[in-house]
Every structure is written in structure tokens, then in C-alpha cells.
Enzyme design. Sequence first.
Site, PDB file in Angstrom:
ATOM      1  N   CYS A  50       0.829  -1.209   0.000  1.00  0.00           N
ATOM      2  CA  CYS A  50       0.000   0.000   0.000  1.00  0.00           C
ATOM      3  C   CYS A  50       0.869   1.266   0.000  1.00  0.00           C
ATOM      4  O   CYS A  50       1.841   1.369  -0.749  1.00  0.00           O
ATOM      5  CB  CYS A  50      -0.948  -0.046   1.201  1.00  0.00           C
ATOM      6  SG  CYS A  50      -2.374   1.055   1.097  1.00  0.00           S
ATOM      7  N   SER A  51       0.568   2.213   0.873  1.00  0.00           N
ATOM      8  CA  SER A  51       1.249   3.507   0.875  1.00  0.00           C
ATOM      9  C   SER A  51       2.630   3.478   1.492  1.00  0.00           C
ATOM     10  O   SER A  51       3.389   4.446   1.364  1.00  0.00           O
ATOM     11  CB  SER A  51       0.387   4.536   1.619  1.00  0.00           C
ATOM     12  OG  SER A  51       0.073   4.080   2.916  1.00  0.00           O
TER      13      SER A  51
END
Length: 465
Positions: free
Chosen positions: A382-383
Amino acid sequence: MESLCSVLLPTTVKFSYPNVTSMATVPSFSVKNVASGQRRAATVKPSENPAKTISPIPPANPVSSSKSTSTAASLPPKKVLVPIGFGTEEMEAVIMVDVLRRAGADVIVASVEPQLQIEASCGTKLVADASISSCSDQVFDLVALPGGMPGSVRLRDCEVLQKITRQQAEERRLYGAICAAPAVTLLPWGLLRRKQTTCHPAFFDKLPTFWAVKSNIQVSGVLTTSRGPGTCFVFALCLVEQLFGESVAKDIGELLLVGPADDESRKEEFNKVEWSFDHIPRVLIPVANGSEEIEVVTIVDILRRAKVDITVASVEKSVQILASQGTKIIADKLIGVAAKSTYDLIILPGGNAGAERMSKSRILKSLLKEQELAGRIYGAVCSSSAILLEQGLLKGKKATAHPSIASKPTDELVNNTKVVIDGNLITSRGLATVAEFALAIVSKLYGHARARSVAEGLVYEYPKT
């Protein structure tokens, strides 16, 4: 237009008991630049032969699927009870809570134990919001029971929960159960009578034969049942649709990166190297306030099922962290204590706020730099790929990331792939793709057969070869 639930549901699931080769049929969502916590309209492509396993009795007071997300948001919050106990399956509990909260539900996680903190079936320590006794006089729009053993037994033996759930059924409000809970919890309470039901394959023979259905999701009036951690996203989205309507469920599904198995490739690998050890692999998973709980818990759950030695370390001043959707998780150690050991693999979970807080940890940044210099394995979902970028750990590497930051991490970005492995680096898009990420790690460490065995226990579709 067919409802999301009907699109999600296959006719039957063929498996050779107890081995499972189930397939969840899910809608295809087009995802572009969706930041954490945002909602947007989605386009759903129904499966070519969508089979309905929904009884014709409508759920109590569902929000019309024609309602927009903004209209649904203006309505009074839907109250949801998710009970947990010792041995509750953590993926199921956390995915349900995360998805329902993203949809706007007021979710209460209630402990059936004397204390709020429980240890889930694969060792994750969770802290409930309340005691089940404090929920006895409340009215809920949905009661959703996670599975796991002995968690389902602990739920079954709780008289307060039994009373709440019985009343829920009698007053025709929504209730649901997944994994072992339909057979172990609801059946002894008499709440499966004359209702088509599914559950985890290991407990399927306990269901009444005439009413047992081999499907990933089964909706029968106000009751919804499902099979296991690998079907929990579609289970939670089906509950969202019944509470808030089809459009909200589509939005949340898009945000979570839920899509059909053939929508994008599972894995791409570059510069292949062997990940082999003469000891049980040791893995560090740093966490912070704002870390994405689905990613933390899924990685921990799957790797522990594969017998990997996992350490969850908080970069905060406390071992308890508050994850992005409000789940309270107790880490094993503080990062300063964990840093005294060496790890074969360091994995960074996502969540925008969590990734930002982890990026400020000098200890973690030092560990990551040492990991790369020593030629050991590291990864991000993800981030949190942005943390590796800041540390220069993506230079010359192929990687993937959440679509909301996909233009930032690396010029070597690989699109339309759930998991990318480049030498000793592994990355994933996150959220609903993180099970694939964790199973890819299991496959690299132990081989495909071990990964497939773990996937079968999850009731997660995984290739035979």
C-alpha cells in the site's frame, strides 16, 4: 440491475473434503487514484454466469440500492455488533470491522471475555471497544459473528450474546456468521432453522444436510453466512449492501481493491533469487497509529499459519496502537527492543497516517538501511512503499503500490499486478491484495505446496501449480 451480493455469489463450490479449491466470484472494480478513506463511484462488471444463492425474503429495512452514497451518509448511523473472544479469527473480525466502518457503520467490537483484551486464533492481540454486557440493552441493525476456534465456542457459551442474537433474529434484523461460527455458534442456538447456510469446509458436515450450501456466501432472509478468511471481503461487502445499499458497497469494494481473480495478474517476479534459511524465518512487522489493520492482521495471520516467527513492533511510545479504522492492536514489542534482533524479512504495512509515522522513526529507518546493505529481504504494501522510496530502497527496483500513490514510488512501477518481487524486495498494492502478498512470501520461503495448504485453510482461491 443485479445486486452486488448476487454478483458475488457462485452457484456451487467444488472441493474434495477437507481440501478446498473454492473460488469467490467478485465484481470487477476500476480503481484510479483512490486515497485511503475516500469514496467514489465504481463500475461493476457482473460475472458472465452469476448464480444467486439468495433466498427471496428481503433483509429487514435495507437501504435502497438507488440511494447515493451521500444520501446513505445522511441517514442515522447503522449500529453493528462484532463480538470477539479468545481464539476469534483475527482476519475475519478485523476485515468485517474495517469494511463496515468505511461504509459509515457505527461498529462496536465487544469482548465476551471478562477483560477487553483478547488473543486471537493466530496470536494477534486485539482490544475490544466494550464488554458484551454493556451491549445487552442496545438495538443493533446487524450482529456479525467472526469465526475461528476456540473463538466460536467462546461466543456460543456467552449467554448475553446468545440473547442479543436471538432477539435480533426474532425481530428480523440482520445477523451473520462466518467460518466455524454458523455451525459452532448459531446452530446450537437454533438460529439456522429452515435457513440455507454455509460455513468453513471443516465444519460443513455439522450443518443440517438439507439446508447446507457449498457456496462462499449464502443469504437466507436476514441471515448471511460465509466460509472463512478468504471469503471475508465479499462477506463484509454483502453486509454493507444490505445495510447501506448497492452503490455504497460498490464504492467500498473499489476502495478496497476487490476484484475478480483474472482482473490482474497475481504476481510478477524479476531478478529471481532464492529465499532459503536453515532456521525458522524471522520477520519484523513495524506498526504505528494509523497503520491499516487489514494489512497488519492479514500478514501476521497468514505467516503465522505457515509457521514463520513474527514480531510486531510499535514505533509509538506504547505497544498499543490505534489502527486506521479504529481497531486497537497490541504489538509484541516496542521498536527499540525489537531492533536488538536481526530479521530475515522486514515488512511495512500501509495506511497513510501509519506510513507517515513510521517514516519518522529513526530506529526503523536504520533497520531498513541495514537490511538492504546486508542483502536481506524487505517489503512494503500500500502507501508504505513511499517509505522505501525516501530511503532510496527502490532505486533500480521494480515495485507496485496503492493506486493513490502509484505515480510516486518508482519509475519501475509495475501496474495491474497484485504482487511484485524484485530480488530481495517484495511489494503489493495493499488491502484486498495483501493475502496474495503474504502467500507469495510463504511460497518464496517454503515453496508453493505450503502456500497452497495455507490458502486452503483460509478458503482462499490459489493456483494448483
